[in-house]
Enzyme design. Structure first.
Site, PDB file in Angstrom:
ATOM      1  N   ARG A  15       0.838  -1.207   0.000  1.00 49.71           N
ATOM      2  CA  ARG A  15       0.000   0.000   0.000  1.00 49.71           C
ATOM      3  C   ARG A  15       0.869   1.252   0.000  1.00 49.71           C
ATOM      4  O   ARG A  15       0.530   2.261  -0.640  1.00 49.71           O
ATOM      5  CB  ARG A  15      -0.929  -0.016   1.210  1.00 49.71           C
ATOM      6  CG  ARG A  15      -1.986  -1.111   1.140  1.00 49.71           C
ATOM      7  CD  ARG A  15      -2.708  -1.278   2.456  1.00 49.71           C
ATOM      8  NE  ARG A  15      -3.582  -2.437   2.405  1.00 49.71           N
ATOM      9  CZ  ARG A  15      -3.787  -3.290   3.394  1.00 49.71           C
ATOM     10  NH1 ARG A  15      -3.183  -3.099   4.562  1.00 49.71           N
ATOM     11  NH2 ARG A  15      -4.597  -4.313   3.249  1.00 49.71           N
ATOM     12  N   PHE A  21     -11.339  -3.986  -6.792  1.00 53.68           N
ATOM     13  CA  PHE A  21     -11.416  -4.953  -5.689  1.00 53.68           C
ATOM     14  C   PHE A  21     -10.960  -4.260  -4.405  1.00 53.68           C
ATOM     15  O   PHE A  21     -10.107  -4.742  -3.671  1.00 53.68           O
ATOM     16  CB  PHE A  21     -10.546  -6.186  -5.952  1.00 53.68           C
ATOM     17  CG  PHE A  21     -10.739  -6.828  -7.304  1.00 53.68           C
ATOM     18  CD1 PHE A  21     -11.803  -7.692  -7.536  1.00 53.68           C
ATOM     19  CD2 PHE A  21      -9.865  -6.557  -8.354  1.00 53.68           C
ATOM     20  CE1 PHE A  21     -11.984  -8.279  -8.780  1.00 53.68           C
ATOM     21  CE2 PHE A  21     -10.036  -7.132  -9.602  1.00 53.68           C
ATOM     22  CZ  PHE A  21     -11.094  -8.001  -9.814  1.00 53.68           C
ATOM     23  N   ASP A  64     -15.874  -2.284  -5.882  1.00 54.00           N
ATOM     24  CA  ASP A  64     -15.928  -3.635  -5.316  1.00 54.00           C
ATOM     25  C   ASP A  64     -17.321  -4.209  -5.565  1.00 54.00           C
ATOM     26  O   ASP A  64     -18.309  -3.454  -5.612  1.00 54.00           O
ATOM     27  CB  ASP A  64     -15.624  -3.623  -3.812  1.00 54.00           C
ATOM     28  CG  ASP A  64     -15.188  -4.993  -3.297  1.00 54.00           C
ATOM     29  OD1 ASP A  64     -13.972  -5.217  -3.125  1.00 54.00           O
ATOM     30  OD2 ASP A  64     -16.081  -5.849  -3.075  1.00 54.00           O
ATOM     31  N   ASP A 110      -6.274  -5.687  -6.995  1.00 53.81           N
ATOM     32  CA  ASP A 110      -6.036  -6.549  -5.824  1.00 53.81           C
ATOM     33  C   ASP A 110      -7.169  -7.568  -5.724  1.00 53.81           C
ATOM     34  O   ASP A 110      -7.975  -7.532  -4.789  1.00 53.81           O
ATOM     35  CB  ASP A 110      -5.941  -5.696  -4.558  1.00 53.81           C
ATOM     36  CG  ASP A 110      -5.655  -6.515  -3.306  1.00 53.81           C
ATOM     37  OD1 ASP A 110      -5.126  -7.642  -3.442  1.00 53.81           O
ATOM     38  OD2 ASP A 110      -5.963  -6.044  -2.199  1.00 53.81           O
ATOM     39  N   CYS A 145      -2.924 -13.337  -4.792  1.00 52.09           N
ATOM     40  CA  CYS A 145      -2.808 -13.780  -3.402  1.00 52.09           C
ATOM     41  C   CYS A 145      -3.084 -15.274  -3.275  1.00 52.09           C
ATOM     42  O   CYS A 145      -3.627 -15.736  -2.273  1.00 52.09           O
ATOM     43  CB  CYS A 145      -3.739 -12.986  -2.494  1.00 52.09           C
ATOM     44  SG  CYS A 145      -5.493 -13.144  -2.916  1.00 52.09           S
TER      45      CYS A 145
END
Length: 430
Positions: free
Chosen positions: A237, A253, A275, A334, A374
């Protein structure tokens, strides 16, 4: 091994022994040849109990926790035959883990902001020698996830030690919230539950306000994803913050808004938060207000609840792009993990390729893309391949600014590739 140890024994295959010698801490059910009773008192191995692991030739390979209902049958906790695996042993493990956070993060706080250990992961399962136990620290509250029967049985021992270790270093804790509601517990034969641990006085509610990178956040420990916040992206970040000055940012996201809020803290001209979850968008809007940012049409912060996979293609229409606050010259991707097993990696690669290509179609020359995966199954090289293919699809060339991973409070244990799950790239479009 000459000494007689007070644990039942598991005899494992040569394949399992070779994997253990290479540093992997798991023994699978198919690799256990047989179990033998404890040599000191003759009792048989119980579910969640410590067992000594031997290769068929008699070579001791370590001591681990037995999970009789799981495909991962034994998880190694010690490779030192002199370890007694008693309370003092677990105290050392927890102390070492916390000292690692103090060392790697204790001096990295932003000027004028809270220390980076204010919110961090304290215990990261196998990577800290505590298989199946994850503990995150949110200021003076801990959130725990227990995913193995061995760690579940050890909670009455481990939690008091953890509280004492933190208190002794000047970090007193007022409650431990257990998020033991994940499907992984089903594989261990454990019931799902969540709530405050009753071994101490408990706070009144599970909604708290915390600080990370100098930004304040509302967290709902009871209902949010996983333990409440994605601490592994702390320094990624900051990488976005450092690029954001004067830029128009699209935060895809966005979850509860941490990338976009960091961009605003770095001087972004505007941020569009996107989102699919209305609950996440509502929290992102609350977090903007909490940091003195008034959302609205004329605000630096605007919010869209929609599916990013459908939203990005619409932005290729110039009129729609302008209506949504574009053109954007910094896009953050993300996404949630597109794959949770090796069998769906090919499909996941198509997904990563598609979203990155759509973002690159939108970005002008000189714009920046921050993108990540991720999923442990989507390795660094596979992600890089998908991004490269996306650049080809968009007919652009990428100049790498930096390559990053998860924060050091989520350590990567060599020999255990499952602990390396987050890869993060920043590119400029040229």
């Amino acid at each position: 091994m000459k000494q007689t140890r007070p644990y039942p024994r598991a005899i494992v295959s040569r394949k399992a022994a070779r994997s253990l010698r290479d540093g992997h801490p798991w023994v699978f059910a198919s690799e256990v040849v047989r179990t033998e009773p404890c040599p000191t008192d003759g009792h048989e191995a119980q579910n969640g109990e410590l067992v000594d692991v031997f290769e068929e030739n008699g070579t001791w390979q370590g001591c681990g926790l037995l999970s009789q209902h799981s495909t991962i049958r034994i998880r190694i906790v010690s490779r030192n035959a002199n370890d007694a695996c008693d309370e003092a042993f677990w105290r050392r493990r927890i102390s070492w883990a916390w000292q690692h956070r103090l060392t790697t993060m204790g001096a990295r706080g932003l000027c004028g902001a809270e220390p980076d250990t204010t919110c961090c992961r304290v215990l990261f399962s196998e990577a800290d020698g505590m298989p199946g136990l994850v503990v995150d620290k949110y200021e003076d509250v801990l959130v725990s996830q227990v995913g193995t029967v061995g760690m579940d049985r050890l909670r009455p021992v481990l939690y008091p030690i953890l509280l004492e270790v933190l208190r002794e270093s000047g970090h007193p804790i007022r409650g431990i919230y257990e998020r033991n509601d994940g499907a992984v517990r089903d594989k261990e034969g454990l019931e799902r539950h969540k709530g405050w641990w009753n071994g101490m006085d408990t706070p009144d509610e599970a909604r708290i306000v915390v600080r990370e990178n100098g930004i304040r956040y509302h967290l709902d420990l009871e209902n949010s994803q996983k333990t409440g916040f994605f601490l592994d992206q702390k320094y990624n970040r900051r990488a976005v913050r450092e690029l954001a000055w004067g830029r128009h940012v699209l935060d895809c996201f966005c979850h509860v808004g941490p990338f976009g809020l960091n961009a605003l803290a770095g001087g972004a001209a505007s941020v569009r938060f996107v989102d699919v979850s209305q609950a996440a968008i509502d929290l992102a809007r609350e977090n903007a207000l909490l940091n003195g940012i008034e959302p609205g049409i004329d605000s630096k912060a605007t919010f869209t609840c929609t599916d990013v996979l459908q939203y990005l293609p619409r932005l290729r229409n110039r009129r729609t792009l302008r209506e949504e606050g574009g053109p954007f010259d910094l896009i953050v991707l993300d996404p949630p993990a597109f794959t949770k097993s090796s069998s769906t990696v090919r499909s996941a690669m198509r997904g990563y390729r598609e979203i990155n290509a759509q973002a690159l179609h939108i970005l002008p020359r000189g714009g920046y893309l921050a993108t990540c995966s991720c999923s442990q199954h989507m390795t660094r090289d596979l992600l890089a391949q998908a991004i490269s293919q996306a650049a080809h699809d968009a007919n652009v060339q990428l100049k790498q600014v930096e390559e990053r991973q998860q924060a050091p409070d989520h350590p990567i244990l060599w020999g255990f590739p499952q602990s390396h799950y987050l890869d993060f790239f920043v590119f400029q479009v040229v």
